[in-house]
Scaffold this motif. Structure first.
Motif, short mmCIF file in Angstrom:
data_model
loop_
_atom_site.label_atom_id
_atom_site.label_comp_id
_atom_site.label_asym_id
_atom_site.label_seq_id
_atom_site.Cartn_x
_atom_site.Cartn_y
_atom_site.Cartn_z
N GLN A 48 0.86 -1.18 0.00
CA GLN A 48 0.00 0.00 0.00
C GLN A 48 0.89 1.23 0.00
O GLN A 48 1.86 1.30 0.76
CB GLN A 48 -0.90 0.02 1.23
CG GLN A 48 -2.33 -0.35 0.94
CD GLN A 48 -3.21 -0.25 2.18
OE1 GLN A 48 -2.88 -0.83 3.21
NE2 GLN A 48 -4.30 0.45 2.06
N ASP A 49 0.59 2.20 -0.85
CA ASP A 49 1.39 3.42 -0.92
C ASP A 49 1.34 4.14 0.42
O ASP A 49 0.29 4.26 1.03
CB ASP A 49 0.85 4.33 -2.04
CG ASP A 49 1.76 5.49 -2.31
OD1 ASP A 49 2.77 5.30 -3.01
OD2 ASP A 49 1.48 6.59 -1.79
N GLN A 50 2.48 4.60 0.90
CA GLN A 50 2.55 5.24 2.21
C GLN A 50 1.87 6.61 2.24
O GLN A 50 1.30 6.99 3.27
CB GLN A 50 4.02 5.38 2.65
CG GLN A 50 4.69 4.04 2.89
CD GLN A 50 3.97 3.19 3.94
OE1 GLN A 50 3.67 3.66 5.02
NE2 GLN A 50 3.68 1.95 3.59
N GLN A 51 1.91 7.37 1.14
CA GLN A 51 1.28 8.70 1.09
C GLN A 51 -0.21 8.61 0.81
O GLN A 51 -1.00 9.31 1.40
CB GLN A 51 1.93 9.58 0.02
CG GLN A 51 3.05 10.47 0.54
CD GLN A 51 4.20 9.68 1.17
OE1 GLN A 51 4.73 8.78 0.57
NE2 GLN A 51 4.55 10.03 2.39
N ASN A 52 -0.59 7.75 -0.12
CA ASN A 52 -2.00 7.59 -0.51
C ASN A 52 -2.38 6.13 -0.35
O ASN A 52 -2.13 5.31 -1.23
CB ASN A 52 -2.21 8.06 -1.95
CG ASN A 52 -3.66 8.01 -2.39
OD1 ASN A 52 -4.52 7.48 -1.69
ND2 ASN A 52 -3.94 8.56 -3.55
N ARG A 53 -2.99 5.80 0.77
CA ARG A 53 -3.28 4.40 1.11
C ARG A 53 -4.27 3.73 0.14
O ARG A 53 -4.44 2.51 0.18
CB ARG A 53 -3.83 4.31 2.54
CG ARG A 53 -2.94 4.96 3.59
CD ARG A 53 -1.69 4.20 3.91
NE ARG A 53 -1.99 3.02 4.68
CZ ARG A 53 -1.14 2.02 4.86
NH1 ARG A 53 0.05 2.08 4.32
NH2 ARG A 53 -1.48 0.98 5.56
N ARG A 54 -4.91 4.52 -0.73
CA ARG A 54 -5.82 3.93 -1.71
C ARG A 54 -5.08 3.36 -2.92
O ARG A 54 -5.68 2.69 -3.74
CB ARG A 54 -6.82 4.98 -2.20
CG ARG A 54 -7.79 5.40 -1.14
CD ARG A 54 -8.80 6.35 -1.72
NE ARG A 54 -9.15 7.32 -0.70
CZ ARG A 54 -9.73 8.46 -0.94
NH1 ARG A 54 -10.04 8.80 -2.16
NH2 ARG A 54 -10.02 9.29 0.04
N GLN A 55 -3.80 3.65 -3.01
CA GLN A 55 -2.99 3.18 -4.13
C GLN A 55 -2.22 1.93 -3.73
O GLN A 55 -1.69 1.84 -2.62
CB GLN A 55 -2.01 4.27 -4.59
CG GLN A 55 -2.68 5.49 -5.18
CD GLN A 55 -3.39 5.18 -6.47
OE1 GLN A 55 -4.62 5.21 -6.51
NE2 GLN A 55 -2.66 4.88 -7.51
N GLN A 71 1.42 0.92 -10.42
CA GLN A 71 0.55 1.34 -9.33
C GLN A 71 -0.88 1.44 -9.83
O GLN A 71 -1.13 1.94 -10.92
CB GLN A 71 1.01 2.69 -8.77
CG GLN A 71 0.31 3.09 -7.49
CD GLN A 71 0.82 4.42 -6.95
OE1 GLN A 71 0.69 5.43 -7.62
NE2 GLN A 71 1.42 4.39 -5.78
N SER A 73 -5.23 1.98 -8.25
CA SER A 73 -6.08 2.28 -7.08
C SER A 73 -6.69 0.98 -6.58
O SER A 73 -6.78 -0.01 -7.32
CB SER A 73 -7.18 3.26 -7.46
OG SER A 73 -8.17 2.62 -8.25
#
Length: 86
Positions: A48-55, A71, A73
């Protein structure tokens, strides 16, 4: 009285593609179990992306499932995973 069972789309057994089976294991599995195992894999590997958890960041195992994207969503991930089910 005849027995009826609720057999929605999530409860229907499906067979994962060869690429998806590397992540979730061989089938048959329900769609719900496939989704759960993909999420377990994402969380276990810190994807899971650390800045945008939806990614979701793809690793070498997920990239073929994600159509080569690095990457996607979480909503796109569900759609792409379903393309690997029969």
């Amino acid at each position: 009285m005849a027995e009826t069972k609720a057999r929605g789309g999530l409860a229907k057994p499906v067979i994962p593609s060869e690429d998806l089976a590397k992540v979730v294991g061989p089938g048959p599995l329900t769609r719900a179990e496939v989704t759960k195992r993909v999420w377990d894999y994402v969380k276990a590997n810190g994807l899971q992306d650390q800045q945008n958890r939806r990614q979701i960041n793809a690793d070498d195992s997920l990239r073929p499932i994600f159509g080569g994207k690095t990457q996607v969503s979480m909503f796109e991930m569900t759609k792409l995973v379903s393309n690997h089910l029969s």
